[in-house]
Enzyme design. Structure first.
Site, PDB file in Angstrom:
ATOM      1  CB  CYS A  70      -0.829  -0.070   1.320  1.00 34.49           C
ATOM      2  SG  CYS A  70      -1.833   1.692   1.314  1.00 34.49           S
ATOM      3  CB  CYS A  73       0.485   1.415   4.225  1.00 34.91           C
ATOM      4  SG  CYS A  73      -1.152   0.934   4.251  1.00 34.91           S
TER       5      CYS A  73
END
Length: 296
Positions: A70, A73
């Site tokens: 991600c 993230c």
């Protein structure tokens, strides 16, 4: 004199060795100081898994759910690490969960977006939806801004029965996916062949589950053939009483019909008698009238 020269050489060597050791000491101390903060940072950020997730039900926690692939993230990770360094000062535990490695927790918390951050205080969970900077995280804990957020309902809490079922479902889906990847990548089975295998496995498991449910139903509600002798005796007595009552009702019905027939027959007989008497009276009158005419 040679011995004194040797002693002098040894002394010079010892002095040089001591100087080299003293020169290396600051370097070693610097390396130790550089290594210690790294290990401390790793200890500050805790890792939550399916095995130890119940630890977050006690105390105050800030938990990040992330995935290595991600991009958001990856951007948040340095900030989260810095925030973890202040966890001990703020009295809060900072943790992270890799949803790719812990599918059960992903289902238990219904993670639909990444990264997702939860605040937990003594088993009460709230979802953090504020700005994602270190100062915002610290003010959220220090000023207790989490009190203004409505907590998650107990029905949807991670320890509820519903979320336990969701966790098991996510684990099962991950297991099926791993089996599919193994069959297609390692064994070399085509994709459609893997789908056929899973379809047959689903059908077979459904049949097995149906048989188990039938056995449970027979055990809880036994059929008539497995009933006790007392059940048969009671049933026989009930049927016998029902038959006797039915015979009595039939006999009463027959008696009523006979009485009705008798009454009907008796009524007709009376009518016949009355009709015959009337005819006799008419005949008598006729005969009497004839005789009177002859006399005249």
């Amino acid at each position: 004199m040679a011995s004194s020269v040797r002693r002098g050489g040894r002394g010079a060597t010892a002095v040089l060795g001591l100087k080299s050791v003293l020169e290396l000491c600051p370097l070693a101390v610097a390396l130790c100081l550089m290594v210690l903060p790294v290990s401390a940072k790793r200890e500050h950020l805790k890792v939550v898994t399916d095995a130890n997730w119940e630890e977050i039900l006690a105390g105050e926690w800030m938990i990040e759910f992330f995935a290595p692939w991600c991009p958001a993230c990856q951007q948040l990770q340095p900030v989260w690490n810095e925030f973890a360094e202040w966890g001990e000062d703020l009295g809060v535990n900072i943790a992270k969960v890799d949803v790719t490695e812990q599918p059960g927790l992903s289902g238990r918390f219904i993670i639909t977006a990444l990264p997702t951050i939860y605040h937990c205080k003594d088993g009460v969970f709230r979802r953090y939806q504020g700005a994602r900077t270190k100062d915002d995280f610290m003010s959220f804990i220090d000023e207790k801004k989490w009190q203004s957020i409505e907590p998650i309902s107990s029905w949807f809490g991670p320890s509820s029965l519903l979320m336990n079922m969701m966790s098991a479902l996510f684990k099962l889906s991950m297991f099926i996916r791993q089996c599919h990847n193994y069959l297609t990548e390692q064994v070399g089975i085509p994709v459609w062949g893997s789908y056929v295998i899973f379809a047959l496995a689903t059908l077979f498991s459904g049949l097995v589950l149906g048989l188990v449910l039938v056995f449970i139903a027979d055990f809880v509600f036994p059929s008539r053939r497995f009933s006790s002798s007392a059940y048969y005796q009671k049933k026989h007595a009930v049927e016998k009483a029902r038959r006797l009552q039915q015979l009595e009702e039939e006999q009463e019905a027959d008696g009523e019909e006979e009485e009705e027939d008798e009454d009907e027959y008796g009524g007709r007989e009376e009518e016949w008698q009355r009709g015959g008497a009337a005819e006799d009276a008419v005949r008598r009158r006729v005969v009497g009238g004839g005789e009177e005419e002859e006399d005249t």
